[in-house]
Design an enzyme around this catalytic site. Structure first.
Site, PDB file in Angstrom:
ATOM      1  N   CYS A  19       0.862  -1.181   0.000  1.00  0.00           N
ATOM      2  CA  CYS A  19       0.000   0.000   0.000  1.00  0.00           C
ATOM      3  C   CYS A  19       0.901   1.235   0.000  1.00  0.00           C
ATOM      4  CB  CYS A  19      -0.897  -0.003   1.232  1.00  0.00           C
ATOM      5  SG  CYS A  19       0.030   0.049   2.790  1.00  0.00           S
ATOM      6  N   HIS A  84       4.021   1.373  11.600  1.00  0.00           N
ATOM      7  CA  HIS A  84       2.897   1.078  12.492  1.00  0.00           C
ATOM      8  C   HIS A  84       2.605   2.206  13.472  1.00  0.00           C
ATOM      9  CE1 HIS A  84       5.146  -2.665  11.477  1.00  0.00           C
ATOM     10  NE2 HIS A  84       3.956  -3.032  11.078  1.00  0.00           N
ATOM     11  N   HIS A 134      -0.363  -5.628  19.134  1.00  0.00           N
ATOM     12  CA  HIS A 134       0.078  -5.209  17.801  1.00  0.00           C
ATOM     13  C   HIS A 134       0.745  -3.834  17.911  1.00  0.00           C
ATOM     14  CE1 HIS A 134      -0.097  -3.849  13.609  1.00  0.00           C
ATOM     15  NE2 HIS A 134      -0.161  -5.127  13.288  1.00  0.00           N
ATOM     16  N   GLU A 136       0.744  -1.253  16.088  1.00  0.00           N
ATOM     17  CA  GLU A 136      -0.131  -0.115  15.801  1.00  0.00           C
ATOM     18  C   GLU A 136      -1.024   0.200  16.994  1.00  0.00           C
ATOM     19  OE1 GLU A 136      -3.903   1.118  13.026  1.00  0.00           O
ATOM     20  OE2 GLU A 136      -2.470  -0.313  12.171  1.00  0.00           O
ATOM     21  N   SER A 278       2.080  -5.485   3.264  1.00  0.00           N
ATOM     22  CA  SER A 278       3.524  -5.394   3.503  1.00  0.00           C
ATOM     23  C   SER A 278       4.316  -6.441   2.728  1.00  0.00           C
ATOM     24  CB  SER A 278       3.811  -5.543   5.009  1.00  0.00           C
ATOM     25  OG  SER A 278       3.184  -6.695   5.535  1.00  0.00           O
TER      26      SER A 278
END
EC number: 1.17.7.4
Length: 346
Positions: A19, A84, A134, A136, A278
């Site tokens: 992305c 992230h 995670h 993020e 990713s």
């Protein structure tokens, strides 16, 4: 005599793979290496992909989990924060140590940070829908004081959670979640807390949604669906789940062609293929080649939309030229994402 190869249709999903946020993060490390020389330190994996990390290590990047791991002799070298996002304490620590840092946080993750801070500024307790541990989620929770954010992972969590002031709540989500699963959690929260404030814009990023939509469209009738991605890649694991729910007989997460368990696959005639945000395109090519060695392959493009998004790199490195060769280790020699537009707006 030429060995007979059985026919195989590969439904190649589009969009797939990198992305704009991942492209930008990798390019930031590449450009930093070109401008400042090795080593360039990176806090946490820049993106969750072993191939990408190893490729950057070969070019002089050093990956650390904490800033304290950077030797004193290298404190004048740049450190890059991963795509992230990081808690506020990390750049504050870097500044206290007089480190020069480049923040590669995806702009869409930064937007979630701003949405969470806006909720708090308006007096709301923040509900974060995401997966515990995670990076993020850690970064988003770290934008606000301890106790200001409650993490909700499942519909059951949404059904059982309690708050002191149920009329002043706002939610945001991790950007890489399953669209369908998140909708169920939000529905349960809204049923219990009618005044729950939504973010000003959708938290789940466009790329997550687009890749899930493409897999959902391609999965019916597939004997096997392969998702290229790492075991610690949230968005890649969600794609495996989407493929199964949408009708693929079997779905697998693989990092490289060598991970494909050919004996387990059995008789197949239709394979779906996509890649997490990713995962580099060069690995998709590698997997297609592995199938071509065993089957008479016909590729059908299963494209649901075309992505044109590009995010600018940090101002400090916009004066460095990014070439096709610089990114060939992930894109291959034939494919470059975003390079022509990346340097606009210097």
């Amino acid at each position: 005599m030429t060995q007979h190869r059985p026919p195989l249709e590969i439904r190649l999903c589009g969009p797939r793979g990198f992305c704009a946020g991942v492209d930008r993060a990798i390019q930031i490390v590449v450009l930093a290496l070109k401008k400042y020389g090795a080593p360039v330190y990176v806090r946490h994996e820049i993106v969750h992909n072993r191939y990408v990390v190893e490729g950057l290590q070969a070019r002089g990047a050093i990956f650390v989990e904490e800033l304290d791991e950077i030797p004193a002799a290298h404190r004048n070298q740049p450190v890059v924060f991963s795509a992230h996002g990081v808690p506020k304490s990390v750049p504050a620590d870097a500044e206290a140590k007089n480190l020069f840092y480049l923040d590669a946080t995806c702009p869409l993750v930064s937007k979630v940070h701003k949405q969470a801070m806006r909720h708090q500024r308006l007096g709301r307790h923040v509900i974060l829908i995401g997966h515990s541990g995670h990076p993020e989620v850690i970064g988003t929770m770290g934008q606000l004081p301890d106790g200001a954010v409650t993490l909700i992972e499942t519909v059951e969590d949404a059904h059982t959670c309690h708050f002191d002031d149920e009329d002043n709540l706002g939610f945001v989500t991790q950007t890489t979640l399953s669209v369908d699963d998140t909708a169920g959690i939000i529905k349960e929260l809204q049923a219990r807390f009618p005044n729950l404030a939504a973010p000003a814009a959708e938290s789940i990023c466009y790329a997550t949604t687009n890749r899930q939509d493409a897999v959902r469209a391609a999965a019916p009738g597939c004997d096997l669906f392969l998702i290229v991605g790492a075991p610690n890649s949230s968005n890649s694991k969600r794609l495996v789940e989407v493929a199964e729910k949408a009708g693929a007989r079997m779905s697998m997460l693989v990092q490289r062609a060598e991970d494909i368990e050919w004996e387990q696959i059995g008789d197949i005639s239709v394979v779906g293929l996509s890649a997490g945000a990713s995962a580099p395109e060069i690995i998709v090519d590698e997997i297609i080649d592995a199938f071509k060695a065993r089957f008479d392959v016909k590729i059908e493009l299963a494209e649901t939309t075309v992505e044109t998004e590009n995010f600018l790199v940090n101002r400090e490195i916009r004066d460095v030229e990014l070439t096709v060769k610089d990114m060939a280790f992930v894109n291959g020699e034939h494919r470059v994402v975003g390079i022509s537009k990346l340097m606009q707006g210097k």
